[in-house]
Design a protein around this motif. Structure first.
Motif, PDB file in Angstrom:
ATOM      1  N   PHE A  22     -21.232   5.433  20.787  1.00  0.00           N
ATOM      2  CA  PHE A  22     -20.309   5.327  21.908  1.00  0.00           C
ATOM      3  C   PHE A  22     -20.485   3.970  22.579  1.00  0.00           C
ATOM      4  N   VAL A  23     -19.420   3.488  23.146  1.00  0.00           N
ATOM      5  CA  VAL A  23     -19.455   2.300  23.992  1.00  0.00           C
ATOM      6  C   VAL A  23     -19.084   2.745  25.398  1.00  0.00           C
ATOM      7  N   ARG A  24     -19.494   1.970  26.384  1.00  0.00           N
ATOM      8  CA  ARG A  24     -19.168   2.351  27.766  1.00  0.00           C
ATOM      9  C   ARG A  24     -18.342   1.257  28.420  1.00  0.00           C
ATOM     10  N   GLN A  25     -17.593   1.676  29.438  1.00  0.00           N
ATOM     11  CA  GLN A  25     -16.741   0.753  30.182  1.00  0.00           C
ATOM     12  C   GLN A  25     -15.936  -0.106  29.207  1.00  0.00           C
ATOM     13  N   TYR A  26     -15.200   0.563  28.343  1.00  0.00           N
ATOM     14  CA  TYR A  26     -14.474  -0.100  27.260  1.00  0.00           C
ATOM     15  C   TYR A  26     -12.994  -0.221  27.618  1.00  0.00           C
ATOM     16  N   ILE A  27     -12.424  -1.369  27.347  1.00  0.00           N
ATOM     17  CA  ILE A  27     -11.010  -1.605  27.657  1.00  0.00           C
ATOM     18  C   ILE A  27     -10.145  -1.101  26.507  1.00  0.00           C
ATOM     19  N   ILE A  28      -9.215  -0.225  26.858  1.00  0.00           N
ATOM     20  CA  ILE A  28      -8.222   0.268  25.904  1.00  0.00           C
ATOM     21  C   ILE A  28      -6.860   0.135  26.592  1.00  0.00           C
ATOM     22  N   GLY A  29      -6.038  -0.748  26.082  1.00  0.00           N
ATOM     23  CA  GLY A  29      -4.750  -1.000  26.728  1.00  0.00           C
ATOM     24  C   GLY A  29      -4.973  -1.515  28.131  1.00  0.00           C
ATOM     25  N   ASP A  30      -4.350  -0.858  29.095  1.00  0.00           N
ATOM     26  CA  ASP A  30      -4.463  -1.251  30.500  1.00  0.00           C
ATOM     27  C   ASP A  30      -5.604  -0.544  31.224  1.00  0.00           C
ATOM     28  N   TYR A  31      -6.437   0.173  30.500  1.00  0.00           N
ATOM     29  CA  TYR A  31      -7.439   1.031  31.126  1.00  0.00           C
ATOM     30  C   TYR A  31      -8.852   0.653  30.712  1.00  0.00           C
ATOM     31  N   ILE A  32      -9.781   0.927  31.606  1.00  0.00           N
ATOM     32  CA  ILE A  32     -11.198   0.842  31.280  1.00  0.00           C
ATOM     33  C   ILE A  32     -11.695   2.284  31.283  1.00  0.00           C
ATOM     34  N   VAL A  33     -12.120   2.738  30.118  1.00  0.00           N
ATOM     35  CA  VAL A  33     -12.577   4.119  30.002  1.00  0.00           C
ATOM     36  C   VAL A  33     -14.088   4.172  30.185  1.00  0.00           C
ATOM     37  N   ASP A  34     -14.581   5.319  30.627  1.00  0.00           N
ATOM     38  CA  ASP A  34     -16.016   5.461  30.858  1.00  0.00           C
ATOM     39  C   ASP A  34     -16.795   5.317  29.550  1.00  0.00           C
ATOM     40  N   PHE A  35     -16.419   6.129  28.548  1.00  0.00           N
ATOM     41  CA  PHE A  35     -17.108   6.109  27.256  1.00  0.00           C
ATOM     42  C   PHE A  35     -16.091   6.326  26.153  1.00  0.00           C
ATOM     43  N   ALA A  36     -16.323   5.700  25.005  1.00  0.00           N
ATOM     44  CA  ALA A  36     -15.411   5.887  23.876  1.00  0.00           C
ATOM     45  C   ALA A  36     -16.178   5.808  22.568  1.00  0.00           C
ATOM     46  N   ASN A  37     -15.758   6.651  21.640  1.00  0.00           N
ATOM     47  CA  ASN A  37     -16.196   6.531  20.260  1.00  0.00           C
ATOM     48  C   ASN A  37     -14.953   6.105  19.502  1.00  0.00           C
ATOM     49  N   LEU A  38     -14.959   4.890  19.015  1.00  0.00           N
ATOM     50  CA  LEU A  38     -13.755   4.326  18.410  1.00  0.00           C
ATOM     51  C   LEU A  38     -13.460   4.923  17.043  1.00  0.00           C
ATOM     52  N   TYR A  39     -14.486   5.371  16.335  1.00  0.00           N
ATOM     53  CA  TYR A  39     -14.280   5.962  15.010  1.00  0.00           C
ATOM     54  C   TYR A  39     -13.531   7.290  15.108  1.00  0.00           C
ATOM     55  N   THR A  40     -13.956   8.145  16.048  1.00  0.00           N
ATOM     56  CA  THR A  40     -13.291   9.445  16.218  1.00  0.00           C
ATOM     57  C   THR A  40     -12.138   9.383  17.211  1.00  0.00           C
ATOM     58  N   LYS A  41     -11.996   8.227  17.871  1.00  0.00           N
ATOM     59  CA  LYS A  41     -10.958   8.015  18.896  1.00  0.00           C
ATOM     60  C   LYS A  41     -11.089   9.032  20.037  1.00  0.00           C
ATOM     61  N   LEU A  42     -12.335   9.232  20.442  1.00  0.00           N
ATOM     62  CA  LEU A  42     -12.645  10.156  21.525  1.00  0.00           C
ATOM     63  C   LEU A  42     -13.033   9.373  22.770  1.00  0.00           C
ATOM     64  N   ILE A  43     -12.398   9.706  23.882  1.00  0.00           N
ATOM     65  CA  ILE A  43     -12.695   9.107  25.179  1.00  0.00           C
ATOM     66  C   ILE A  43     -13.296  10.181  26.066  1.00  0.00           C
ATOM     67  N   ILE A  44     -14.372   9.823  26.749  1.00  0.00           N
ATOM     68  CA  ILE A  44     -15.017  10.728  27.699  1.00  0.00           C
ATOM     69  C   ILE A  44     -14.916  10.097  29.078  1.00  0.00           C
ATOM     70  N   GLU A  45     -14.375  10.854  30.010  1.00  0.00           N
ATOM     71  CA  GLU A  45     -14.277  10.407  31.400  1.00  0.00           C
ATOM     72  C   GLU A  45     -15.146  11.321  32.260  1.00  0.00           C
ATOM     73  N   VAL A  46     -15.903  10.734  33.174  1.00  0.00           N
ATOM     74  CA  VAL A  46     -16.717  11.478  34.126  1.00  0.00           C
ATOM     75  C   VAL A  46     -16.119  11.229  35.508  1.00  0.00           C
ATOM     76  N   ASP A  47     -15.656  12.303  36.119  1.00  0.00           N
ATOM     77  CA  ASP A  47     -14.881  12.188  37.352  1.00  0.00           C
ATOM     78  C   ASP A  47     -15.656  12.629  38.586  1.00  0.00           C
ATOM     79  N   GLY A  48     -15.594  11.799  39.609  1.00  0.00           N
ATOM     80  CA  GLY A  48     -16.162  12.135  40.911  1.00  0.00           C
ATOM     81  C   GLY A  48     -15.203  13.007  41.698  1.00  0.00           C
TER      82      GLY A  48
END
Length: 97
Positions: A22-48
């Motif tokens: 996983f990578v963290r604080q990764y830019i995808i399009g116009d967004y910075i996602v919390d965590f992403a696995n680019l191989y499985t195309k899975l994004i994990i967001e942790v929300d306050g």
């Protein structure tokens, strides 16, 4: 990173989930996602807590739709889920992997 993000990152960065990187604080399009696995195309967001406010929840839904339109799957966890039940959080992530 928030305390919850740090706790989750400590597990994700060590590749403890089926060897996935996983990578963290990764830019995808116009967004910075919390965590992403680019191989499985899975994004994990942790929300306050502010993510439960109506306007933020609406913005999160639009963001999720855009990311899914790019071929990603987005899963969200609250800070509390990560901090107080990390095992269940990790089980859920593994199901998506």
């Amino acid at each position: 990173m928030t305390e919850a993000e740090s706790a989750l990152w400590s597990v994700l960065r060590s590749k403890q989930l089926n060897g996935c990187r996983f990578v963290r604080q990764y830019i995808i399009g116009d967004y910075i996602v919390d965590f992403a696995n680019l191989y499985t195309k899975l994004i994990i967001e942790v929300d306050g807590g502010y993510h439960s406010e109506p306007r933020q929840a609406e913005d999160d839904e639009i963001r999720t739709q855009h990311l899914e339109a790019m071929g990603f799957r987005v899963i969200r966890f609250s800070n509390e889920e990560v901090l107080f039940d990390i095992d269940k959080t990790l089980e859920t992530i593994e199901l998506y992997i």
